[in-house]
Design an enzyme around this catalytic site. Structure first.
Site, mmCIF file in Angstrom:
data_model
loop_
_atom_site.group_PDB
_atom_site.id
_atom_site.type_symbol
_atom_site.label_atom_id
_atom_site.label_comp_id
_atom_site.label_asym_id
_atom_site.label_seq_id
_atom_site.Cartn_x
_atom_site.Cartn_y
_atom_site.Cartn_z
ATOM 1 N N ASP A 78 3.496 3.537 6.339
ATOM 2 C CA ASP A 78 2.879 3.222 7.633
ATOM 3 C C ASP A 78 3.860 2.704 8.666
ATOM 4 O OD1 ASP A 78 3.290 0.651 6.308
ATOM 5 O OD2 ASP A 78 2.115 -0.181 7.952
ATOM 6 N N LYS A 131 17.116 4.022 1.765
ATOM 7 C CA LYS A 131 17.913 3.875 2.994
ATOM 8 C C LYS A 131 19.175 3.101 2.618
ATOM 9 C CE LYS A 131 14.159 3.342 6.371
ATOM 10 N NZ LYS A 131 13.684 2.400 7.425
ATOM 11 N N PHE A 154 13.098 4.962 11.145
ATOM 12 C CA PHE A 154 11.846 4.437 10.612
ATOM 13 C C PHE A 154 10.932 5.605 10.306
ATOM 14 C CE2 PHE A 154 8.062 1.845 10.285
ATOM 15 C CZ PHE A 154 8.576 0.694 9.698
ATOM 16 N N ASP A 183 7.883 2.892 -2.389
ATOM 17 C CA ASP A 183 8.002 3.955 -1.392
ATOM 18 C C ASP A 183 9.413 3.987 -0.801
ATOM 19 O OD1 ASP A 183 7.663 1.505 -0.072
ATOM 20 O OD2 ASP A 183 6.166 2.229 1.340
ATOM 21 N N ARG A 215 -0.493 6.550 7.473
ATOM 22 C CA ARG A 215 -0.403 6.663 6.005
ATOM 23 C C ARG A 215 -0.996 7.974 5.500
ATOM 24 N NH1 ARG A 215 1.084 1.633 3.883
ATOM 25 N NH2 ARG A 215 0.241 -0.182 4.971
ATOM 26 N N LYS A 246 0.818 -1.196 0.000
ATOM 27 C CA LYS A 246 0.000 0.000 0.000
ATOM 28 C C LYS A 246 0.861 1.258 0.000
ATOM 29 C CE LYS A 246 -3.434 -2.037 3.141
ATOM 30 N NZ LYS A 246 -4.029 -1.892 4.506
ATOM 31 N N GLY A 247 2.115 1.119 0.436
ATOM 32 C CA GLY A 247 2.959 2.268 0.756
ATOM 33 C C GLY A 247 3.135 3.295 -0.349
HETATM 34 P P1 IMP Z 1 13.137 -4.122 2.301
HETATM 35 O O1 IMP Z 1 12.714 -5.440 1.771
HETATM 36 O O2 IMP Z 1 13.908 -4.267 3.572
HETATM 37 O O3 IMP Z 1 13.870 -3.258 1.293
HETATM 38 O O4 IMP Z 1 11.811 -3.392 2.756
HETATM 39 C C1 IMP Z 1 11.168 -2.465 1.976
HETATM 40 C C2 IMP Z 1 9.758 -2.278 2.452
HETATM 41 O O5 IMP Z 1 9.670 -2.269 3.869
HETATM 42 C C3 IMP Z 1 9.253 -0.928 2.009
HETATM 43 O O6 IMP Z 1 8.579 -1.034 0.788
HETATM 44 C C4 IMP Z 1 8.344 -0.533 3.123
HETATM 45 O O7 IMP Z 1 7.045 -1.023 2.889
HETATM 46 C C5 IMP Z 1 8.903 -1.211 4.338
HETATM 47 N N1 IMP Z 1 9.746 -0.275 5.084
HETATM 48 C C6 IMP Z 1 11.095 -0.187 5.107
HETATM 49 N N2 IMP Z 1 11.513 0.825 5.860
HETATM 50 C C7 IMP Z 1 10.393 1.421 6.317
HETATM 51 C C8 IMP Z 1 10.158 2.586 7.134
HETATM 52 O O8 IMP Z 1 11.064 3.296 7.569
HETATM 53 N N3 IMP Z 1 8.855 2.878 7.370
HETATM 54 C C9 IMP Z 1 7.825 2.151 6.886
HETATM 55 N N4 IMP Z 1 7.991 1.081 6.110
HETATM 56 C C10 IMP Z 1 9.271 0.721 5.838
HETATM 57 MG MG MG Z 2 6.284 -1.188 0.823
#
Ligand code: IMP
Ligand code: MG
Length: 174
Positions: A157, A129, A150, A98, A163, A41-42
């Site tokens: 979210d 990040k 975060f 996102d 959101r 949803k992000g």
């Molecule tokens: P990854 O697989 O670790 O790269 O995670 C990416 C996903 O985790 C993103 O698409 C977000 O939905 C969620 N995510 C990562 N960091 C954050 C954050 O700081 N806030 C909220 N959601 C996050």
């Molecule tokens: Mg996401």
């Protein structure tokens, strides 16, 4: 106890960044059509602003994958809970994400979509990040780069909350 929210990127910061990304995308895809894949949803708010600024023919599609649940760190195990409704073979695909954190989610999505033989596949990510990366994923367009922390708001979210906030904030659990 309430979470502590600290502003990070304002509505004006976001607007400027989205415009910059859309200009680069419109330039790079000139004369082409692109399928914009919003990762739910992000990315819903980011996608809605981005596609309004993109000046080339655009189709909007949605995909939803499970990744984080209610926690703050990636489990790495990804499954599709809502798939695309369109065949992307031979098409230009722009994946709209996102946040890229460990990279595990986006790498999985990228590999999964590449297996469907699109003509091209690019990625636009609002927040990168960088220092947290565990797997390499090529990001063609990046909005903001942050170290850690975060974040919430602008579609993003924490345990499904925040959101709706129009800017991006850092959240600390008190
Ligand atoms: P990854 O697989 O670790 O790269 O995670 C990416 C996903 O985790 C993103 O698409 C977000 O939905 C969620 N995510 C990562 N960091 C954050 C954050 O700081 N806030 C909220 N959601 C996050
Ligand atoms: Mg996401």
């Amino acid at each position: 106890m309430a979470d502590i929210l600290t502003p990070l990127f304002s509505r004006a910061d976001i607007k400027k960044t989205v415009k910059r990304l859309a200009e680069a995308i419109s330039r790079d895809y000139r004369g082409e059509e692109v399928i914009c894949v919003c990762i739910l949803k992000g990315s819903f708010m980011f996608t809605s602003d981005l596609v309004r600024e993109i000046k080339i023919p655009t189709i909007v599609e949605f995909i939803r994958v499970s990744s984080y649940g209610k926690g703050m760190s990636s489990k790495g195990a990804v499954t599709i809970t809502k798939d695309l409704e369109m065949d992307i073979s031979g098409k230009n695909v722009l994946v709209i994400e996102d946040i890229i954190d460990s990279g595990l989610t986006l790498k999985w999505i990228r590999d999964t979509l590449l297996a469907r033989n699109p003509k091209t596949l690019k990625i636009v990510c609002l927040v990168d990040k960088k220092t947290r990366r565990r797997v390499d994923v090529p990001c063609d367009y990046v909005g903001f780069t942050i170290e850690d922390g975060f974040i919430v708001g602008y579609g993003i979210d924490y345990a499904e909350k925040y959101r709706n906030l129009p800017e991006i904030l850092v959240v600390e659990k008190s």
